[in-house]
Design a protein around this motif. Structure first.
Motif, short mmCIF file in Angstrom:
data_model
loop_
_atom_site.label_atom_id
_atom_site.label_comp_id
_atom_site.label_asym_id
_atom_site.label_seq_id
_atom_site.Cartn_x
_atom_site.Cartn_y
_atom_site.Cartn_z
N TYR A 161 0.87 -1.18 0.00
CA TYR A 161 0.00 0.00 0.00
C TYR A 161 0.91 1.23 0.00
CZ TYR A 161 -4.11 -2.83 1.32
OH TYR A 161 -5.15 -3.73 1.35
N MET A 162 0.72 2.15 -0.95
CA MET A 162 1.60 3.32 -1.09
C MET A 162 0.80 4.60 -1.19
SD MET A 162 4.52 2.08 -3.75
CE MET A 162 5.76 0.91 -3.21
N GLY A 163 1.37 5.64 -0.62
CA GLY A 163 0.77 6.96 -0.69
C GLY A 163 1.59 7.95 0.09
N THR A 164 0.92 8.94 0.63
CA THR A 164 1.56 9.95 1.46
C THR A 164 1.20 9.64 2.91
OG1 THR A 164 1.41 11.57 -0.31
CG2 THR A 164 1.66 12.43 1.93
N ARG A 165 2.22 9.69 3.77
CA ARG A 165 1.99 9.39 5.19
C ARG A 165 1.01 10.38 5.78
NH1 ARG A 165 5.06 6.39 8.57
NH2 ARG A 165 6.82 6.45 7.13
N GLU A 166 0.01 9.85 6.45
CA GLU A 166 -0.96 10.68 7.17
C GLU A 166 -0.54 10.69 8.63
OE1 GLU A 166 -5.57 10.17 8.03
OE2 GLU A 166 -5.13 10.37 5.88
N GLY A 167 -0.17 11.85 9.13
CA GLY A 167 0.33 11.93 10.51
C GLY A 167 1.83 11.70 10.54
N SER A 168 2.34 11.52 11.74
CA SER A 168 3.78 11.34 11.88
C SER A 168 4.13 9.85 11.96
CB SER A 168 4.30 12.07 13.12
OG SER A 168 3.61 11.62 14.26
N ALA A 169 5.37 9.54 11.68
CA ALA A 169 5.83 8.16 11.73
C ALA A 169 5.84 7.67 13.17
CB ALA A 169 7.23 8.06 11.13
N LYS A 170 5.47 6.41 13.33
CA LYS A 170 5.51 5.84 14.68
C LYS A 170 6.97 5.62 15.06
CE LYS A 170 5.07 1.15 13.00
NZ LYS A 170 4.26 0.02 12.77
N PRO A 171 7.29 5.86 16.32
CA PRO A 171 8.68 5.64 16.73
C PRO A 171 8.98 4.13 16.78
CG PRO A 171 7.34 6.28 18.61
CD PRO A 171 6.47 6.36 17.39
N LEU A 172 10.12 3.77 16.26
CA LEU A 172 10.56 2.39 16.31
C LEU A 172 11.69 2.27 17.32
CD1 LEU A 172 10.65 1.34 12.55
CD2 LEU A 172 8.95 0.76 14.26
N PRO A 173 11.69 1.19 18.09
CA PRO A 173 12.79 1.04 19.05
C PRO A 173 14.11 0.79 18.31
CG PRO A 173 11.44 -0.94 18.99
CD PRO A 173 10.76 0.09 18.13
N GLU A 174 15.16 1.34 18.85
CA GLU A 174 16.48 1.10 18.29
C GLU A 174 16.89 -0.33 18.60
OE1 GLU A 174 18.60 3.03 16.43
OE2 GLU A 174 16.91 4.42 16.29
N MET A 175 17.50 -0.98 17.63
CA MET A 175 18.03 -2.32 17.85
C MET A 175 19.54 -2.24 17.75
SD MET A 175 15.49 -4.92 15.86
CE MET A 175 16.35 -6.34 16.50
N LEU A 176 20.19 -2.89 18.65
CA LEU A 176 21.64 -2.98 18.60
C LEU A 176 22.01 -4.26 17.87
CD1 LEU A 176 22.36 -2.06 22.32
CD2 LEU A 176 22.57 -0.57 20.32
N PRO A 177 23.12 -4.27 17.17
CA PRO A 177 23.54 -5.51 16.49
C PRO A 177 23.60 -6.70 17.44
CG PRO A 177 24.87 -3.67 15.73
CD PRO A 177 24.02 -3.17 16.86
N THR A 178 23.92 -6.47 18.69
CA THR A 178 23.99 -7.57 19.65
C THR A 178 22.61 -8.17 19.95
OG1 THR A 178 23.94 -5.97 21.46
CG2 THR A 178 26.12 -6.78 20.75
N ASP A 179 21.54 -7.47 19.57
CA ASP A 179 20.19 -8.00 19.76
C ASP A 179 19.89 -9.16 18.82
OD1 ASP A 179 19.68 -6.06 21.68
OD2 ASP A 179 18.70 -4.70 20.27
N PHE A 180 20.59 -9.21 17.67
CA PHE A 180 20.27 -10.23 16.67
C PHE A 180 21.50 -10.85 16.01
CE2 PHE A 180 20.04 -6.03 14.76
CZ PHE A 180 20.90 -6.13 13.67
N MET A 181 22.70 -10.49 16.46
CA MET A 181 23.93 -10.97 15.83
C MET A 181 24.80 -11.66 16.87
SD MET A 181 27.46 -10.24 15.28
CE MET A 181 27.61 -8.71 16.14
N LYS A 182 25.40 -12.73 16.45
CA LYS A 182 26.36 -13.42 17.29
C LYS A 182 27.49 -13.90 16.40
CE LYS A 182 26.89 -17.11 20.61
NZ LYS A 182 26.28 -18.15 21.41
N GLU A 183 28.68 -13.80 16.88
CA GLU A 183 29.86 -14.27 16.13
C GLU A 183 29.89 -15.78 16.14
OE1 GLU A 183 33.29 -13.10 14.01
OE2 GLU A 183 32.09 -11.69 15.17
N TRP A 184 30.07 -16.38 14.99
CA TRP A 184 30.20 -17.84 14.89
C TRP A 184 31.67 -18.20 14.98
CZ3 TRP A 184 32.46 -21.32 11.37
CH2 TRP A 184 32.11 -22.66 11.58
#
Length: 185
Positions: A161-184
């Motif tokens: 679905y595409m168009g012009t944003r109505e209102g402001s963008a919802k805030p998204l939480p910041e993710m740190l690489p350590t939240d989803f990355m691990k060294e193998w």
């Protein structure tokens, strides 16, 4: 917009209004989508553009499919399905076109279609629009597939679905690489 900023700040927009992408913007969006990773250059995806009166026709198709899934659906629920496509001035239906190929498994082709969709989302955002990727029951419904002219080797990856944003963008939480990355090791 600088590329890394775009990648780190793109955000789905549930509320969209006019204007939607113009023809020249769609050319840019499709050019970006065409750069999706694509093993053996199969281009295992295509897009349907739905806008104007076709949005209401898509709503009727959604309502018909919903009634096929549930014969006891209320008129209010049918109306809800009819109105779904009217939440944006333009919808891109992303279709994965699965090909029989000895070196490219189905999952790679589905992922390529997903990457094409993501490229379209990013391009729309870069052009000043907003979008949201939706699926739901209609993406997997055989009545919807038939109504949109899909062939037996095709599936819907999503509705953009595409168009012009109505209102402001919802805030998204910041993710740190350590939240989803691990060294193998």
């Amino acid at each position: 917009m600088e590329a890394l900023t775009l990648l780190k700040t793109r955000n789905s927009a549930a509320k969209l209004c006019a204007p939607g992408p113009k023809d020249e913007d769609l050319e840019e969006i499709f050019a970006a989508a065409s750069r999706a990773p694509d093993h053996s250059r199969l281009r295992p995806w295509r897009f349907l553009v739905v806008r104007g009166e076709s949005l209401s026709a898509l709503g009727e198709l959604f309502a018909t499919a919903a009634m096929q899934r549930n014969r006891e659906l209320s008129e209010a629920d049918c109306q809800r399905f009819r109105l779904q496509p009217l939440r944006a001035p333009l919808i891109l239906v992303v279709i994965a076109c699965i090909k029989d190929h000895p070196k490219v498994p189905v999952i790679e082709q589905q992922l390529s279609a997903g990457c094409a969709a993501h490229g379209a989302l990013l391009a729309a955002e870069a052009l000043g629009y907003a979008a949201i990727w939706r699926t739901g029951e209609n993406a997997f419904d055989p009545v919807v597939h038939k109504g949109l002219g899909l062939e037996s080797h095709e599936e819907i990856s999503g509705f953009l679905y595409m168009g012009t944003r109505e209102g402001s963008a919802k805030p998204l939480p910041e993710m740190l690489p350590t939240d989803f990355m691990k060294e193998w090791r």
